[in-house]
Write a protein that holds these residues in place. Structure first.
Motif, PDB file in Angstrom:
ATOM      1  N   GLN A  24       0.807  -1.216   0.000  1.00 11.81           N
ATOM      2  CA  GLN A  24       0.000   0.000   0.000  1.00 11.81           C
ATOM      3  C   GLN A  24       0.844   1.271   0.000  1.00 11.81           C
ATOM      4  O   GLN A  24       0.324   2.353  -0.272  1.00 11.81           O
ATOM      5  CB  GLN A  24      -0.940   0.005   1.201  1.00 11.81           C
ATOM      6  N   PHE A  25       2.127   1.178   0.313  1.00 13.16           N
ATOM      7  CA  PHE A  25       2.987   2.373   0.301  1.00 13.16           C
ATOM      8  C   PHE A  25       3.285   2.742  -1.142  1.00 13.16           C
ATOM      9  O   PHE A  25       3.859   1.952  -1.884  1.00 13.16           O
ATOM     10  CB  PHE A  25       4.285   2.129   1.071  1.00 13.16           C
ATOM     11  N   GLU A  26       2.899   3.934  -1.527  1.00 11.36           N
ATOM     12  CA  GLU A  26       3.122   4.414  -2.889  1.00 11.36           C
ATOM     13  C   GLU A  26       4.383   5.260  -2.914  1.00 11.36           C
ATOM     14  O   GLU A  26       4.351   6.461  -2.639  1.00 11.36           O
ATOM     15  CB  GLU A  26       1.910   5.197  -3.380  1.00 11.36           C
ATOM     16  N   SER A  56       2.686  16.111   0.586  1.00  6.87           N
ATOM     17  CA  SER A  56       1.980  17.392   0.676  1.00  6.87           C
ATOM     18  C   SER A  56       2.921  18.576   0.888  1.00  6.87           C
ATOM     19  O   SER A  56       2.580  19.696   0.532  1.00  6.87           O
ATOM     20  CB  SER A  56       0.921  17.338   1.781  1.00  6.87           C
ATOM     21  N   VAL A  57       4.088  18.361   1.457  1.00  3.47           N
ATOM     22  CA  VAL A  57       5.087  19.419   1.608  1.00  3.47           C
ATOM     23  C   VAL A  57       6.220  19.059   0.661  1.00  3.47           C
ATOM     24  O   VAL A  57       7.069  18.225   0.971  1.00  3.47           O
ATOM     25  CB  VAL A  57       5.585  19.528   3.062  1.00  3.47           C
ATOM     26  N   GLU A  81       5.452   4.070  15.267  1.00  2.00           N
ATOM     27  CA  GLU A  81       5.006   5.452  15.335  1.00  2.00           C
ATOM     28  C   GLU A  81       4.544   6.044  14.008  1.00  2.00           C
ATOM     29  O   GLU A  81       3.347   6.242  13.812  1.00  2.00           O
ATOM     30  CB  GLU A  81       6.102   6.330  15.950  1.00  2.00           C
ATOM     31  N   ASN A  82       5.439   6.371  13.083  1.00  2.00           N
ATOM     32  CA  ASN A  82       5.014   7.219  11.977  1.00  2.00           C
ATOM     33  C   ASN A  82       5.436   6.794  10.579  1.00  2.00           C
ATOM     34  O   ASN A  82       5.349   7.572   9.653  1.00  2.00           O
ATOM     35  CB  ASN A  82       5.478   8.656  12.232  1.00  2.00           C
ATOM     36  N   SER A  83       5.882   5.579  10.407  1.00  2.00           N
ATOM     37  CA  SER A  83       6.228   5.110   9.054  1.00  2.00           C
ATOM     38  C   SER A  83       4.965   4.613   8.347  1.00  2.00           C
ATOM     39  O   SER A  83       3.903   4.509   8.960  1.00  2.00           O
ATOM     40  CB  SER A  83       7.286   4.012   9.120  1.00  2.00           C
ATOM     41  N   PRO A  84       5.057   4.284   7.065  1.00  2.00           N
ATOM     42  CA  PRO A  84       3.861   3.860   6.333  1.00  2.00           C
ATOM     43  C   PRO A  84       3.290   2.519   6.784  1.00  2.00           C
ATOM     44  O   PRO A  84       2.121   2.234   6.553  1.00  2.00           O
ATOM     45  CB  PRO A  84       4.318   3.775   4.878  1.00  2.00           C
ATOM     46  N   ARG A 112       3.034  10.906   4.149  1.00  2.00           N
ATOM     47  CA  ARG A 112       2.017  11.634   3.383  1.00  2.00           C
ATOM     48  C   ARG A 112       2.450  13.090   3.198  1.00  2.00           C
ATOM     49  O   ARG A 112       2.020  13.756   2.274  1.00  2.00           O
ATOM     50  CB  ARG A 112       0.662  11.573   4.070  1.00  2.00           C
ATOM     51  N   ALA A 113       3.315  13.576   4.100  1.00  2.00           N
ATOM     52  CA  ALA A 113       3.746  14.976   4.059  1.00  2.00           C
ATOM     53  C   ALA A 113       5.180  15.143   3.568  1.00  2.00           C
ATOM     54  O   ALA A 113       5.499  16.130   2.925  1.00  2.00           O
ATOM     55  CB  ALA A 113       3.610  15.604   5.438  1.00  2.00           C
TER      56      ALA A 113
END
Length: 119
Positions: A24-26, A56-57, A81-84, A112-113
Motif C-alpha cells: 500500500q505504500f506508494e 503534501s510538503v 510510530e510514523n512510518s507507512p 504523506r507529508a
C-alpha cells in the motif's frame, strides 16, 4: 556511503512479499549501512528512507532519530510510530515487537507529508 554505490544499490524491493501491508505504500524505499568513524573506531549505522511518490510538503526530508535504551529509530519510529507500515495500536503495557508482528498500513504516516529518513 561508499563512493562506488548509487541510490539503486540501496533500493528496497519485494517487501510486500514479506509483509503485504507494504504494497500500500506508494513510493520507494531505500535502506543500507552508513559507515562511521570516531577516534579511530569504525562502525556502521543503518538507515531506512521512505520516499513517497507524492507528498503534501514538496521537496522536504525529515530525519528521525529515536534514542534511549530499548527505543531505536527502527523499533519505535518505523515499527510503532510514523512510518507507512506499523504495528497496530495496543493497550499500554503491550510488549514491543512480537516474533511475527501483525503489521498494517498506517493511514497517518508522516510520509504523506514528507520523505522520511530513519537512522
Amino acid at each position: 556511503m561508499n563512493a562506488t554505490k548509487t541510490a539503486s544499490d540501496y533500493l528496497v524491493k519485494g517487501m510486500e512479499k514479506i509483509q503485504p501491508a507494504y504494497a500500500q505504500f506508494e513510493g520507494k524505499m531505500y535502506a543500507g549501512l552508513i559507515p562511521s568513524s570516531h577516534g579511530g573506531r569504525f562502525g556502521e549505522m543503518m538507515f531506512w528512507l521512505f520516499k513517497p511518490d507524492e507528498q503534501s510538503v514538496e521537496n522536504t526530508l525529515t530525519l528521525w532519530l529515536n534514542g534511549g535504551p530499548g527505543c531505536s529509530s527502527f523499533n519505535c519510529g518505523v515499527m510503532m510510530e510514523n512510518s507507512p507500515v506499523t504495528q497496530p495500536l495496543h493497550d499500554a503495557g503491550y510488549c514491543c515487537l512480537q516474533p511475527t508482528p501483525d503489521l498494517s498500513y498506517n493511514n497517518h504516516s508522516w510520509t504523506r507529508a514528507t520523505t522520511m529518513l530513519y537512522v
